[in-house]
Design a protein around this motif. Structure first.
Motif, PDB file in Angstrom:
ATOM      1  N   LYS A 235      29.336  69.229   0.987  1.00 22.96           N
ATOM      2  CA  LYS A 235      29.235  69.389   2.437  1.00 22.96           C
ATOM      3  C   LYS A 235      27.921  68.867   2.996  1.00 22.96           C
ATOM      4  O   LYS A 235      27.894  68.292   4.071  1.00 22.96           O
ATOM      5  N   ARG A 279      37.660  77.009  14.290  1.00 27.22           N
ATOM      6  CA  ARG A 279      38.068  75.991  13.324  1.00 27.22           C
ATOM      7  C   ARG A 279      38.721  76.673  12.133  1.00 27.22           C
ATOM      8  O   ARG A 279      38.221  77.682  11.641  1.00 27.22           O
ATOM      9  N   ASP A 281      40.128  76.315   8.202  1.00 28.29           N
ATOM     10  CA  ASP A 281      40.066  75.534   6.969  1.00 28.29           C
ATOM     11  C   ASP A 281      41.378  75.759   6.228  1.00 28.29           C
ATOM     12  O   ASP A 281      41.721  76.898   5.897  1.00 28.29           O
ATOM     13  N   GLU A 294      40.264  79.830   5.303  1.00 30.43           N
ATOM     14  CA  GLU A 294      39.478  80.724   6.156  1.00 30.43           C
ATOM     15  C   GLU A 294      39.529  80.293   7.603  1.00 30.43           C
ATOM     16  O   GLU A 294      39.896  79.169   7.924  1.00 30.43           O
ATOM     17  N   ASN A 296      37.200  80.129  11.075  1.00 30.56           N
ATOM     18  CA  ASN A 296      35.802  80.162  11.529  1.00 30.56           C
ATOM     19  C   ASN A 296      35.747  80.415  13.030  1.00 30.56           C
ATOM     20  O   ASN A 296      36.078  79.533  13.824  1.00 30.56           O
TER      21      ASN A 296
HETATM   22 MG   LIG Z   1      35.010  76.984   5.027  1.00 34.41          MG
END
Ligand SMILES: [Mg+2]
Ligand SMILES: Nc1ncnc2c1ncn2[C@@H]1O[C@H](COP(=O)(O)OP(=O)(O)O)[C@@H](O)[C@H]1O
Length: 332
Positions: A235, A279, A281, A294, A296
């Motif tokens: 990331k 957001r 995932d 997950e 966010n």
């Molecule tokens: Mg994540």
């Protein structure tokens, strides 16, 4: 509209003018400065309000300014992301309307076990998992199948996630769980590793949720031994990303899969008390099952980054995206 932008900062003593000076010098890439700039361009009366380890200065500044809305860009309090929800709670206790998720949303989404239980309750597909609290006897439920990925229960941004997070047997699991307890002083969660494409879905809205163009992370040239997971390095380490050709782009998906993803995101957004934007995932398996890894509630919304770029692709430039979030919060 009078809008205060609240954010965590190493300079809690700074006033609006100090932040504006730094903003003008353009030295740091901070989402809150981009947000403030966009709000100013939208003709709002804006105050930048920083917070670090004392809520009083924030409360005093907001009381003096009397904002009609607080744009909440705060990701931590006293250096702890786990206290992120507390700032939203203080805003609500004072009756200040704010953008983004409720304190409940922020608190629950951060807990990778609690959030999965709630998603599962709502019929949303999530990886099977078990949690391991420090001091408890080590017991893996026999239904949990290897390989597993072991993560800190309460972190984000892939903190504590490396290739070594994926374990293939009980010995490996015990070792990684002990590492998480030791290094992060918190419980560990072990989840079944879902093989598939890695998708990030930005959303804006409330009752009617708009799903932005879907971003896919391509893992490029990882060796066969390496797992296709978004580790901390994958990331954040540009050099590592370049070396392994890890890059993100807009996902090519069939209309049927898109529709399925839209439904899953809509259900997940509302079941976890998110508001205005977020957001998700996801993992999309080879047989087109959509798993939520997950949700966010407070994603990175700096200019030129993932969510902003997805909005741009949908025809909403940065200024419009920030105004849209303001409008969504205002309409609730
Ligand atoms: Mg994540
Ligand atoms: N159960 C899982 N199956 C497959 N990959 C996973 C799983 N859990 C995490 N990952 C990988 O690790 C990354 C980070 O995990 P995530 O749960 O989103 O934590 P964070 O809050 O740190 O972003 C994911 O984007 C994904 O690549």
């Amino acid at each position: 509209m009078k809008i205060a932008v609240v954010f965590d900062t190493p300079h809690p003593d700074w006033d609006d003018a100090d932040y504006r000076k730094e903003m003008a010098e353009g030295k740091v890439e901070e989402a809150e400065y981009d947000v403030a700039q966009a709000l100013i361009q939208n003709d709002h009366e804006v105050r930048l309000v920083g917070i670090k380890d004392d809520v009083r200065p924030m409360v005093d500044r907001l009381a003096a300014f009397e904002p009609a809305l607080v744009f909440n860009c705060c990701e931590s309090f006293r250096g702890s992301a786990q206290l992120e929800y507390g700032v939203a709670a203080v805003l609500e206790m004072h009756g200040w309307r704010h953008t983004g998720a409720t304190p409940t949303g922020l608190l629950v989404a951060r807990n990778k076990s609690m959030s999965k239980k709630i998603l599962k309750h709502h019929g949303i597909r999530v990886p099977e998992f078990a949690t391991f609290h420090p001091g408890d006897p080590f017991l893996r439920p026999s239904t949990l199948r290897f390989p597993l990925i072991v993560k800190p229960l309460l972190e984000d941004a892939s903190i504590g996630i490396a290739q070594a997070s994926v374990v293939a047997d009980d010995a490996g699991l015990a070792e990684r769980v002990a590492f998480i307890h030791d290094k992060f002083q918190q419980a560990a969660i072990a989840e079944e590793l879902i093989d598939g494409r890695e998708l990030y879905v930005g959303v804006v809205g409330n009752n009617k949720l708009e799903v932005l163009p879907i971003v896919e992370l391509h893992f490029g040239k990882l060796s066969r031994a390496e797992r296709r997971i978004a580790t901390y390095k994958a990331k954040w380490d540009e050099e590592y990303r370049d070396r392994h050709h890890i890059r993100s782009g807009f996902a090519r998906l069939s209309e049927a899969v898109r529709a399925k993803i839209r439904d899953v995101c809509d259900a997940a957004f509302h079941s976890l008390w998110l508001q205005d934007y977020g957001r998700l995932d996801l993992r999309l398996t080879h047989d087109h099952e959509v798993y939520v890894l997950e949700v966010n509630p407070n994603p990175f919304i700096a200019y030129g980054h993932e969510l902003a770029n997805a909005a741009e692709k949908a025809g909403m430039n940065y200024k419009a995206l920030i105004q849209r979030i303001v409008d969504e919060a205002g309409r609730r």
